[in-house]
Design a protein around this motif. Structure first.
Motif, PDB file in Angstrom:
ATOM      1  N   LEU A 182       0.798  -1.173   0.155  1.00  0.00           N
ATOM      2  CA  LEU A 182      -0.103  -0.326  -0.150  1.00  0.00           C
ATOM      3  C   LEU A 182       0.900   1.426  -0.041  1.00  0.00           C
ATOM      4  O   LEU A 182       0.159   2.042  -0.921  1.00  0.00           O
ATOM      5  CB  LEU A 182      -1.312  -0.258   1.420  1.00  0.00           C
ATOM      6  N   LEU A 185       1.958   1.676  -3.515  1.00  0.00           N
ATOM      7  CA  LEU A 185       0.799   1.925  -4.425  1.00  0.00           C
ATOM      8  C   LEU A 185       0.696   3.276  -4.379  1.00  0.00           C
ATOM      9  O   LEU A 185      -0.093   4.548  -5.193  1.00  0.00           O
ATOM     10  CB  LEU A 185      -0.224   1.350  -3.878  1.00  0.00           C
ATOM     11  N   LEU A 189      -0.891   7.386  -6.980  1.00  0.00           N
ATOM     12  CA  LEU A 189      -2.390   7.763  -7.476  1.00  0.00           C
ATOM     13  C   LEU A 189      -2.496   8.659  -7.845  1.00  0.00           C
ATOM     14  O   LEU A 189      -3.285   9.921  -6.632  1.00  0.00           O
ATOM     15  CB  LEU A 189      -3.647   6.945  -5.967  1.00  0.00           C
ATOM     16  N   GLU A 194      -7.345   7.559 -11.822  1.00  0.00           N
ATOM     17  CA  GLU A 194      -6.575   6.550 -11.358  1.00  0.00           C
ATOM     18  C   GLU A 194      -7.108   5.946  -9.495  1.00  0.00           C
ATOM     19  O   GLU A 194      -7.219   4.976  -8.947  1.00  0.00           O
ATOM     20  CB  GLU A 194      -5.004   6.635 -10.468  1.00  0.00           C
ATOM     21  N   ARG A 195      -7.480   6.865  -9.013  1.00  0.00           N
ATOM     22  CA  ARG A 195      -8.316   6.848  -7.505  1.00  0.00           C
ATOM     23  C   ARG A 195      -9.307   5.842  -8.233  1.00  0.00           C
ATOM     24  O   ARG A 195      -9.680   5.453  -7.004  1.00  0.00           O
ATOM     25  CB  ARG A 195      -8.405   7.850  -6.874  1.00  0.00           C
ATOM     26  N   ALA A 198      -8.362   2.374  -8.707  1.00  0.00           N
ATOM     27  CA  ALA A 198      -8.247   2.075  -6.566  1.00  0.00           C
ATOM     28  C   ALA A 198      -9.011   1.599  -6.044  1.00  0.00           C
ATOM     29  O   ALA A 198      -9.344   0.697  -5.343  1.00  0.00           O
ATOM     30  CB  ALA A 198      -7.563   2.792  -6.222  1.00  0.00           C
ATOM     31  N   VAL A 202     -10.817  -2.194  -4.911  1.00  0.00           N
ATOM     32  CA  VAL A 202     -10.785  -2.949  -3.554  1.00  0.00           C
ATOM     33  C   VAL A 202     -11.991  -3.494  -2.681  1.00  0.00           C
ATOM     34  O   VAL A 202     -12.912  -4.352  -2.738  1.00  0.00           O
ATOM     35  CB  VAL A 202     -10.819  -1.611  -2.412  1.00  0.00           C
TER      36      VAL A 202
END
Length: 257
Positions: A182, A185, A189, A194-195, A198, A202
């Motif tokens: 994490l 990574l 972001l 990109e966020r 992600a 999740v």
């Protein structure tokens, strides 16, 4: 054409950064990330891999996120196929990095297979931040060399240490791998897309853990990227103004008269 584009993207050498500044920045990135290899060594050994297998992964694969994904899936009881597939999908991004760096570095053909081993997130970030070809090559080389040496050394130390202390779960070291993953990574972001990818990954990744075999939720979560990009493309097209029809054009011309 590609070569001309690459040259255009690089400023003249007389406007570049001092070599010492490039080396300092590259060393900072290489040392900071290279020390994370200790967490991988601990995680890999705690997942049941031997010392030789752990060190071979760092020597030959050398893509931190993919390595963590592989040993994490194996530790959860996943099959080698699903574990390798998840690691592969995470490592595909390096191929796209290579396409860009091959133009900027312009290395001799004999050197390219060796340089390809160092095409990862950190070397790409340092190289792309440089203004000249000379500083790009220095940044890429120093970052790659520092990171490769430190990552493999700390992997060995972590694996040996994990074997010495025995049960890594009892010490809470089983959380080291996900925590480092994490940490690697999060800085990547930077955009809303990109966020969104992600976040969308999740939900199925965690939700399917109790249902699907280990390693498979990672593959399902990988579908978040094309889904988010598809949805974003539709929204962009929906916001685009419609082209005027022939009737609209005729009506506008009639008003102008």
């Amino acid at each position: 054409m590609a070569e001309q584009t690459a040259h255009a993207a690089i400023r003249r050498d007389d406007g570049g950064k001092p070599d010492a500044a490039v080396v300092r920045d590259a060393l900072g990135v290489g040392v900071a990330v290279g020390l994370s290899g200790f967490a991988f060594g601990v995680t890999s050994a705690g997942s049941g891999l031997s010392l030789l297998q752990t060190c071979a992964l760092s020597l030959l694969v050398f893509t931190g996120a993919s390595q963590f994904a592989l040993v994490g899936a194996l530790a959860a009881g996943g099959s080698p196929f699903t574990a390798a597939a998840g690691a592969f999908f995470l490592g595909v991004r390096n191929a796209f990095y290579g396409l860009r760096l091959s133009q900027l570095l312009a290395l001799p053909r004999a050197v390219r297979p060796l340089a390809a081993q160092w095409v990862i997130d950190e070397t790409t970030a340092v190289a792309l931040a440089q203004p000249t070809r000379r500083s790009i090559r220095i940044g890429f080389t120093v970052t790659g060399l520092t990171l490769y040496v430190l990552w493999n050394l700390t992997t060995l130390l972590g694996a040996v240490g994990a074997r010495a202390i025995g049960d890594t779960d009892a010490w809470g070291l089983d959380a080291a791998g996900p925590a480092v993953f994490l940490a690697l990574l999060a800085p990547m972001l930077k955009t809303t897309t990109e966020r969104a990818v992600a976040g969308a990954a999740v939900v199925p990744g965690l939700g399917l853990l109790p249902v699907l075999p280990a390693g498979v939720p990672v593959l399902v979560a990988a579908l978040a990227a094309p889904v988010v990009l598809w949805a974003g493309g539709r929204r962009h097209r929906g916001n685009r103004p419609e082209a005027p029809t022939a009737d609209d054009v005729l009506h506008a011309q009639g008003e102008d008269r």
